[in-house]
Design an enzyme around this catalytic site. Structure first.
Site, PDB file in Angstrom:
ATOM      1  CD  GLU A 211      -2.921   1.024   2.385  1.00  0.00           C
ATOM      2  OE1 GLU A 211      -3.313  -0.097   2.742  1.00  0.00           O
ATOM      3  OE2 GLU A 211      -3.323   2.085   2.891  1.00  0.00           O
TER       4      GLU A 211
ATOM      5  CE  LYS B 120      -6.239  -1.592   5.700  1.00  0.00           C
ATOM      6  NZ  LYS B 120      -5.429  -0.766   4.814  1.00  0.00           N
TER       7      LYS B 120
ATOM      8  CG  ASP C  53       1.237 -16.614  13.043  1.00  0.00           C
ATOM      9  OD1 ASP C  53       0.436 -16.038  12.281  1.00  0.00           O
ATOM     10  OD2 ASP C  53       0.985 -17.685  13.615  1.00  0.00           O
TER      11      ASP C  53
ATOM     12  CG  HIS D  85      -3.402   7.695   0.053  1.00  0.00           C
ATOM     13  ND1 HIS D  85      -4.325   6.731   0.341  1.00  0.00           N
ATOM     14  CD2 HIS D  85      -2.556   7.713   1.096  1.00  0.00           C
ATOM     15  CE1 HIS D  85      -4.048   6.196   1.509  1.00  0.00           C
ATOM     16  NE2 HIS D  85      -2.989   6.784   1.994  1.00  0.00           N
TER      17      HIS D  85
HETATM   18  C1  MEV Z   1      -5.874   3.113   5.145  1.00  0.00           C
HETATM   19  O1  MEV Z   1      -5.199   1.921   4.758  1.00  0.00           O
HETATM   20  C2  MEV Z   1      -5.766   3.320   6.634  1.00  0.00           C
HETATM   21  C3  MEV Z   1      -6.616   4.480   7.183  1.00  0.00           C
HETATM   22  O2  MEV Z   1      -7.969   4.316   6.787  1.00  0.00           O
HETATM   23  C4  MEV Z   1      -6.474   4.467   8.678  1.00  0.00           C
HETATM   24  C5  MEV Z   1      -7.410   5.425   9.387  1.00  0.00           C
HETATM   25  O3  MEV Z   1      -8.508   5.727   8.861  1.00  0.00           O
HETATM   26  O4  MEV Z   1      -7.047   5.844  10.504  1.00  0.00           O
HETATM   27  C6  MEV Z   1      -6.169   5.798   6.604  1.00  0.00           C
END
Ligand code: MEV
Length: 442
Positions: free
Chosen positions: A89, A273, A289, A386
């Site tokens: 990513e 995430k 792992d 991004h």
């Molecule tokens: C994207 O891979 C991760 C984010 O969505 C984390 C977040 O929203 O804090 C940017």
């Protein structure tokens, strides 16, 4: 400060170097003179010779590559690190480095870890009358410890081994009685699955003999609740921000965003995430792992009965403070850590003392990643940062050569677009342009 305290991971301009120059900078940072390790980080042969891959898992046909990069600027407990990260990513490595720079002040991120205690479960589907398992443990505890430790002399010599055992009584889905014994095993620098599983299998027939009850499963728990890391990061607040400071208004927006994630599971999953973007990338580079760590992190996020954010940010005494507490089962020995050439080379760059220090670093990367994402989301938004990175992928997808990619990206950014169609248009336009006579002359 330890013997590596003088290392400085603040490497200005690192991102603008060529891959070969970056490797030189990493070697200089880590004092790494091992040509084999440096070669492994260049990842020829996919970073993993086929003869090794063929024996790692079944029905093997080849290897599969992902990009390996290094995040700079990390300081944890007063020690500097450049951190290997394997991730596809865009922006994760850059975001980690950016936030690590913000968090470098003083001793950097502070990490504290518990002893590396893992849990082995022994399941009793038809348990003996309540109290009997407890009585068996009270009577035979010393024999249990002696038997299990005898199985793992090297672990015991390293300071680990069986610690204690507890009985848990549960209600099954139809209200039926279930019982579980938890073996608590100190696994030292290993992730611990092998030691714990073999101890649970060894202990099961003993309990059957002592109680007459049948054992069901014997397996480690991937919720290592007693193997925890706490990290705390601080950023000073200065009007207008700075290299290692944030504007107070920006910090207030970060706190607001943190409170949203703490309150709302829909937001919390996304914030977590983002934390795992950083953590998993380090885990992949170091052969861990990552499925176990993911499972534990999300279970822990819901442990109080509702799913919440793993990290929390507050302004305290005019400093932005982030804290995170996480179960982390990592190994600096065992698994593929002594087999995979690129993994071994990554560990050489990290130069860790033990798995506890490693866990502190990994959690620090997760916290930094959360700060970077939250800051971007609470200000310009995530797409802005991004865009340039995605634009690169779109340019490559359209067939741009390495020389053409920067120009296509610049044209896409100027257009304010980052999609395949825009990339194709910008590439076509670039190729229609007559060559620049100045570049021909140089
Ligand atoms: C994207 O891979 C991760 C984010 O969505 C984390 C977040 O929203 O804090 C940017």
């Amino acid at each position: 400060m330890d013997d590596h305290g003088e290392r400085n991971s603040r490497l200005p301009g690192f991102s603008r170097l060529s891959a070969a120059e970056r490797l030189d900078a990493i070697a200089a940072f880590a004092g790494l003179e091992d040509a084999g390790a440096l070669e492994a980080l260049r990842c020829p042969d996919n970073g993993l010779p086929q003869v090794i891959a063929a024996n790692m898992s079944e029905n093997n046909v080849g290897r599969f590559s992902l990009p390996l990069g290094f995040a700079t600027n990390f300081r944890v407990n007063g020690r500097d690190y450049v951190v290997p990260m394997v991730i596809e990513e865009p922006s994760v490595v850059a975001a980690s480095s950016f936030a690590a720079r913000l968090l470098r002040g003083g001793d950097g991120i502070c990490a504290t870890a518990t002893e590396p205690i893992m849990i082995g479960q022994i399941h009793f589907p038809e348990p003996p009358p309540e109290g009997e398992l407890e009585a068996a443990l009270a009577t035979h505890g010393a024999e249990l410890k002696a038997t299990l430790d005898r199985l793992h002399p090297r672990l015991v010599a390293a300071g680990g081994g069986f610690r204690d055992a507890r009985v848990r009584h549960l209600a099954g889905p139809d209200g039926e009685r279930l019982a579980v014994i938890h073996l608590h095993i100190d696994v030292r620098d290993a992730m611990g699955a092998n030691a714990v599983n073999s101890m649970a299998e060894e202990a099961a027939p003993l309990f059957e003999a002592w109680t007459g009850a049948r054992v069901g499963l014997r397996i480690l728990s991937n919720l290592p609740l007693h193997r925890r890391v706490k990290v705390e990061g601080r950023v000073s607040l200065v009007a207008g921000g700075g290299e290692s400071a944030l504007d107070p208004e920006e910090a207030a927006r970060i706190v607001e965003a943190s409170r949203f994630a703490e309150a709302d599971p829909y937001r919390a999953v996304t914030a977590n995430k983002g934390i795992m973007n950083g953590i998993d990338a380090v885990l992949l580079a170091t052969g861990q792992d990552f499925r176990a760590v993911e499972a534990a992190a999300h279970a822990f996020a819901a442990y109080e009965g509702h799913y919440t954010a793993l990290a929390r940010w507050r302004v305290e005494a005019e400093v932005l403070v982030g804290r995170m507490d996480l179960p982390l089962a990592l190994g600096t020995v065992g698994g593929i850590t002594a087999v995979h050439p690129a993994v071994m080379a990554s560990f050489k760059v990290l130069g860790l003392r033990d798995a506890t220090q490693f866990a502190g670093l990994v959690a620090a990367v997760g916290l930094a990643q959360n700060l970077a994402a939250t800051r971007a989301l609470a200000s310009e938004g995530i797409q802005h940062g991004h865009m340039r990175l995605h634009a690169r992928n779109f340019a490559v997808q359209c067939g741009a050569t390495p020389e053409e990619v920067p120009e296509v990206v610049a044209a896409m950014v100027a257009l304010g677009r980052s999609d395949l169609e825009a990339a194709a248009g910008c590439l076509a336009e670039l190729r229609r342009r007559p060559p620049d006579p100045r570049s021909a002359a140089t």
